[in-house]
Design a protein around this motif. Structure first.
Motif, PDB file in Angstrom:
ATOM      1  N   ASP A  89       4.354   9.370   6.865  1.00  0.00           N
ATOM      2  CA  ASP A  89       3.904   8.233   6.071  1.00  0.00           C
ATOM      3  C   ASP A  89       4.964   7.141   6.135  1.00  0.00           C
ATOM      4  O   ASP A  89       6.136   7.378   5.815  1.00  0.00           O
ATOM      5  CB  ASP A  89       3.658   8.639   4.614  1.00  0.00           C
ATOM      6  CG  ASP A  89       2.416   9.498   4.458  1.00  0.00           C
ATOM      7  OD1 ASP A  89       1.526   9.391   5.322  1.00  0.00           O
ATOM      8  OD2 ASP A  89       2.336  10.267   3.489  1.00  0.00           O
ATOM      9  N   VAL A 133       2.627  -1.724  -2.333  1.00  0.00           N
ATOM     10  CA  VAL A 133       4.038  -1.303  -2.359  1.00  0.00           C
ATOM     11  C   VAL A 133       4.980  -2.434  -2.742  1.00  0.00           C
ATOM     12  O   VAL A 133       6.170  -2.213  -2.988  1.00  0.00           O
ATOM     13  CB  VAL A 133       4.460  -0.738  -0.985  1.00  0.00           C
ATOM     14  CG1 VAL A 133       3.668   0.522  -0.656  1.00  0.00           C
ATOM     15  CG2 VAL A 133       4.283  -1.785   0.112  1.00  0.00           C
ATOM     16  N   THR A 134       4.477  -3.674  -2.803  1.00  0.00           N
ATOM     17  CA  THR A 134       5.353  -4.833  -2.982  1.00  0.00           C
ATOM     18  C   THR A 134       6.092  -4.849  -4.321  1.00  0.00           C
ATOM     19  O   THR A 134       7.294  -5.150  -4.351  1.00  0.00           O
ATOM     20  CB  THR A 134       4.558  -6.136  -2.790  1.00  0.00           C
ATOM     21  OG1 THR A 134       3.929  -6.110  -1.503  1.00  0.00           O
ATOM     22  CG2 THR A 134       5.464  -7.351  -2.871  1.00  0.00           C
ATOM     23  N   GLU A 148       6.058   3.254   5.009  1.00  0.00           N
ATOM     24  CA  GLU A 148       5.832   2.155   4.073  1.00  0.00           C
ATOM     25  C   GLU A 148       6.150   0.845   4.767  1.00  0.00           C
ATOM     26  O   GLU A 148       7.256   0.647   5.276  1.00  0.00           O
ATOM     27  CB  GLU A 148       6.717   2.333   2.839  1.00  0.00           C
ATOM     28  CG  GLU A 148       6.458   1.305   1.754  1.00  0.00           C
ATOM     29  CD  GLU A 148       7.256   1.573   0.498  1.00  0.00           C
ATOM     30  OE1 GLU A 148       8.215   0.819   0.248  1.00  0.00           O
ATOM     31  OE2 GLU A 148       6.927   2.534  -0.226  1.00  0.00           O
ATOM     32  N   LYS A 157       7.273  -2.474  -6.184  1.00  0.00           N
ATOM     33  CA  LYS A 157       8.408  -1.534  -6.112  1.00  0.00           C
ATOM     34  C   LYS A 157       9.485  -2.072  -5.187  1.00  0.00           C
ATOM     35  O   LYS A 157      10.679  -2.003  -5.501  1.00  0.00           O
ATOM     36  CB  LYS A 157       7.926  -0.167  -5.630  1.00  0.00           C
ATOM     37  CG  LYS A 157       9.043   0.863  -5.468  1.00  0.00           C
ATOM     38  CD  LYS A 157       8.493   2.234  -5.147  1.00  0.00           C
ATOM     39  CE  LYS A 157       7.911   2.276  -3.740  1.00  0.00           C
ATOM     40  NZ  LYS A 157       8.973   2.247  -2.692  1.00  0.00           N
ATOM     41  N   GLN A 158       9.062  -2.618  -4.039  1.00  0.00           N
ATOM     42  CA  GLN A 158      10.043  -3.178  -3.109  1.00  0.00           C
ATOM     43  C   GLN A 158      10.758  -4.375  -3.729  1.00  0.00           C
ATOM     44  O   GLN A 158      11.963  -4.555  -3.542  1.00  0.00           O
ATOM     45  CB  GLN A 158       9.355  -3.578  -1.803  1.00  0.00           C
ATOM     46  CG  GLN A 158       8.856  -2.399  -0.987  1.00  0.00           C
ATOM     47  CD  GLN A 158       8.159  -2.824   0.301  1.00  0.00           C
ATOM     48  OE1 GLN A 158       8.041  -4.008   0.602  1.00  0.00           O
ATOM     49  NE2 GLN A 158       7.699  -1.851   1.057  1.00  0.00           N
ATOM     50  N   LYS A 197      -5.958   1.219   3.579  1.00  0.00           N
ATOM     51  CA  LYS A 197      -4.601   1.505   4.046  1.00  0.00           C
ATOM     52  C   LYS A 197      -3.780   0.225   4.145  1.00  0.00           C
ATOM     53  O   LYS A 197      -2.593   0.199   3.811  1.00  0.00           O
ATOM     54  CB  LYS A 197      -4.651   2.223   5.396  1.00  0.00           C
ATOM     55  CG  LYS A 197      -5.073   3.685   5.315  1.00  0.00           C
ATOM     56  CD  LYS A 197      -5.036   4.344   6.675  1.00  0.00           C
ATOM     57  CE  LYS A 197      -5.217   5.859   6.573  1.00  0.00           C
ATOM     58  NZ  LYS A 197      -6.485   6.250   5.967  1.00  0.00           N
ATOM     59  N   GLU A 254      -2.779  -0.874   0.692  1.00  0.00           N
ATOM     60  CA  GLU A 254      -1.757  -0.002   0.125  1.00  0.00           C
ATOM     61  C   GLU A 254      -0.374  -0.340   0.661  1.00  0.00           C
ATOM     62  O   GLU A 254       0.634  -0.191  -0.020  1.00  0.00           O
ATOM     63  CB  GLU A 254      -2.077   1.463   0.439  1.00  0.00           C
ATOM     64  CG  GLU A 254      -3.276   2.007  -0.330  1.00  0.00           C
ATOM     65  CD  GLU A 254      -3.736   3.349   0.194  1.00  0.00           C
ATOM     66  OE1 GLU A 254      -3.082   3.883   1.127  1.00  0.00           O
ATOM     67  OE2 GLU A 254      -4.745   3.861  -0.305  1.00  0.00           O
ATOM     68  N   GLY A 255      -0.301  -0.805   1.921  1.00  0.00           N
ATOM     69  CA  GLY A 255       0.990  -1.129   2.512  1.00  0.00           C
ATOM     70  C   GLY A 255       1.705   0.079   3.061  1.00  0.00           C
ATOM     71  O   GLY A 255       2.909   0.041   3.313  1.00  0.00           O
ATOM     72  N   SER A 256       0.991   1.178   3.231  1.00  0.00           N
ATOM     73  CA  SER A 256       1.586   2.366   3.852  1.00  0.00           C
ATOM     74  C   SER A 256       0.542   3.022   4.740  1.00  0.00           C
ATOM     75  O   SER A 256      -0.660   2.851   4.539  1.00  0.00           O
ATOM     76  CB  SER A 256       2.062   3.355   2.782  1.00  0.00           C
ATOM     77  OG  SER A 256       0.981   3.799   1.989  1.00  0.00           O
ATOM     78  N   TYR A 257       1.010   3.766   5.729  1.00  0.00           N
ATOM     79  CA  TYR A 257       0.099   4.399   6.669  1.00  0.00           C
ATOM     80  C   TYR A 257       0.818   5.533   7.381  1.00  0.00           C
ATOM     81  O   TYR A 257       2.050   5.677   7.286  1.00  0.00           O
ATOM     82  CB  TYR A 257      -0.392   3.375   7.699  1.00  0.00           C
ATOM     83  CG  TYR A 257       0.691   2.912   8.649  1.00  0.00           C
ATOM     84  CD1 TYR A 257       0.782   3.432   9.937  1.00  0.00           C
ATOM     85  CD2 TYR A 257       1.647   1.976   8.265  1.00  0.00           C
ATOM     86  CE1 TYR A 257       1.785   3.040  10.806  1.00  0.00           C
ATOM     87  CE2 TYR A 257       2.639   1.575   9.127  1.00  0.00           C
ATOM     88  CZ  TYR A 257       2.709   2.108  10.399  1.00  0.00           C
ATOM     89  OH  TYR A 257       3.709   1.723  11.252  1.00  0.00           O
TER      90      TYR A 257
END
Length: 393
Positions: free
Chosen positions: A189, A215-216, A191, A218-219, A97, A100-103
Motif C-alpha cells: 500500500d 490522506v491530505t 500513500e 494527516k500529511q 482509490k 483516498e490518495g493511496s493504492y
C-alpha cells in the motif's frame, strides 16, 4: 526545487466530492413513469430500432453488457454537465482509490517511453521503488521476466499490482549503465504524497498542496508540525495548479488553522443547506500567504475563500478557476455509481464563486518567461516572491 516542481500541471477542475449511499434500484421504481426518459414510447422504440440496425449491419459480435453500459453513460452525458457521469464498477473502484490518495503499488509515476518500454518519471520519497534503488529516468523493459516494451502504462500497472507473492522483479535500463539491472521491489500500500514542505529563509515555512485527497489532512498535520519544530515564524501555502479533491479533506486541513466558525456551506436546488464548521482549537497565529492561479479549483477555492473571508492570510496570484458546484457520488447496488452535480457551495461570508473564482488580495501574474523553463529558482518565481513580500506587510 527543480524541474518546475511548483508548476506541475494536473487536470483542471477535479471534483469537490461528497458520498451518498443509495441502497440499490428500488427507490427509482417508485418514481412516476410518465416523466421518465427511458419509459417514453418513442425513446424505447428508437433504441430497439437502433439495436436492430446493429444486429443487421455491425461487422463484429456485439457485447450486450457493453451496450447497456453505454446507455447508462449516455443518459448522464445527455445532461450536458461536464462534471456528471456514470461509473462502471471498475471505474468507480478506481475513483475511490484516487480520492483516498493511496493504492497498491510500488510508488512510482510512469509514462510510455518513445523508444519502447515504460519510463519512470518520479519515485515517491520513502516508497518501495526508491527504497529498492530505482530512480527517475529508469526505463522498465520487463516485469517478472515478461517483456513489456509493447504494453501500455495501464497494462504494466496491473501486472505490478497483481503480482501474487508481494514482490515484483523489474528489468531496468539506466542511462550510463551498460547492462540492464534487475531490481526486486515490494508491492504494498502506497500513500500518494499530496504535500511538499520546505523551510525558506527567515524562518518562512513553505507548503505546496497538490490536491485534497483523504490522506491530505494527516500529511498536512505532519508537515506543518515539522516546520513548527524547525522554528517556523511565517507560512506560505501554495495551491497553484491544485485541481481540488474531496470536501472532507479540505475541511480537515482548514480545521487545523481556522478560528471557530463556518468553513463552507452548500445549498441544493430545494434550498436545503449543509454546513461544515470549525471548532477553532488551533487557529493560525503567524502571518500567512496563500498562492493561487487560474487552475486552482474547487476544494482549493474552498480553502482560499475561507482564508480570505476570515482575514487570516493574504491571497496572492491570479483569479482562481471558479468551480463552485458540488458533485455527489451515488453508489448503486451492482457496484457501479453515478456522479451528479447536486449543490452549490459558498464561502463563510456567503460568496458564490461559481464561474467567478476567488480574486486575490494581491494580483500577480506569473512571468511568462518562466513557463518554458525546466528549472525555476525561487528567486525567479515572481508570484512566490510577492507572497513572501505580503508576509511582511
Amino acid at each position: 526545487m527543480t524541474n518546475r516542481e511548483f508548476l506541475k500541471g494536473v487536470t483542471v477542475g477535479a471534483l469537490l466530492t461528497g458520498a451518498l449511499t443509495v441502497g440499490g434500484f428500488t427507490g427509482w421504481m417508485k418514481a412516476s413513469a410518465s416523466d421518465s426518459v427511458v419509459s417514453d414510447k418513442s425513446t424505447k422504440a428508437k433504441l430497439e430500432y437502433l439495436e436492430k440496425i446493429i444486429d443487421a449491419n455491425y461487422l463484429e459480435e456485439k457485447d450486450e453488457e457493453a451496450l447497456a453500459e453505454g446507455l447508462y453513460t449516455g443518459l448522464l452525458y445527455g445532461l450536458g454537465d461536464p462534471y456528471s457521469r456514470y461509473y462502471t464498477e471498475e471505474e468507480y473502484d478506481r475513483e475511490n482509490k484516487e480520492n483516498e490518495g493511496s493504492y497498491s503499488g510500488i510508488g512510482v509515476v510512469i509514462t510510455e517511453n518513445s523508444e519502447g518500454g515504460i519510463l519512470v518519471t518520479e519515485c515517491y520519497e520513502g516508497g518501495p521503488a526508491e527504497l529498492a534503488g530505482m530512480e527517475a529516468g529508469d526505463v522498465i523493459s520487463a516485469v517478472d521476466g515478461e517483456d513489456i516494451t509493447e504494453k501500455t502504462t495501464a497494462q504494466v500497472s496491473q501486472m505490478i499490482k497483481n503480482d501474487e507473492d508481494g514482490n515484483v522483479v523489474l528489468t531496468i535500463h539506466r542511462t550510463d549503465v551498460e547492462e540492464p539491472l534487475e531490481i526486486t521491489v515490494s508491492v504494498t500500500d502506497v500513500e500518494l504524497p499530496t504535500i511538499y514542505s520546505d523551510m525558506l529563509e527567515d524562518h518562512v515555512g513553505y507548503l505546496r498542496i497538490s490536491e485534497f485527497a483523504m490522506v491530505t489532512p494527516k500529511q498536512f498535520e505532519e508537515q506543518f508540525g515539522g516546520l513548527q519544530e524547525m522554528g517556523m515564524e511565517k507560512l506560505v501555502i501554495d495551491l497553484r495548479y491544485n485541481p481540488g479533491g474531496v470536501l472532507s479533506s479540505v475541511c480537515g486541513v482548514l480545521e487545523q488553522i481556522l478560528p471557530e466558525g463556518m468553513i463552507v456551506y452548500m445549498e441544493d436546488k430545494y434550498g436545503n443547506r449543509q454546513e461544515h464548521t470549525c471548532e477553532g482549537k488551533t487557529p493560525l497565529e503567524i502571518p500567512l500567504s496563500v498562492l493561487v492561479n487560474e487552475e486552482s479549483a474547487s476544494a482549493a477555492e474552498v480553502f482560499a475563500g475561507a482564508v480570505q473571508d476570515y482575514g487570516i492570510g493574504t491571497i496572492v496570484g491570479t483569479t482562481t478557476y471558479g468551480k463552485g458546484i458540488v458533485q455527489t457520488i451515488i453508489p448503486l447496488s451492482d457496484g457501479s455509481a453515478v456522479k451528479l452535480t447536486t449543490a452549490k457551495y459558498y464561502t463563510p461570508n456567503g460568496n458564490d464563486i461559481h464561474e467567478v473564482g476567488i480574486k486575490p488580495d494581491v494580483e500577480v501574474k506569473l512571468d511568462t518567461s518562466l513557463l518554458n523553463k525546466e528549472n525555476i529558482s525561487r528567486e525567479d518565481d515572481n508570484q512566490l516572491q510577492a507572497a513572501l513580500k505580503a508576509l511582511g506587510e
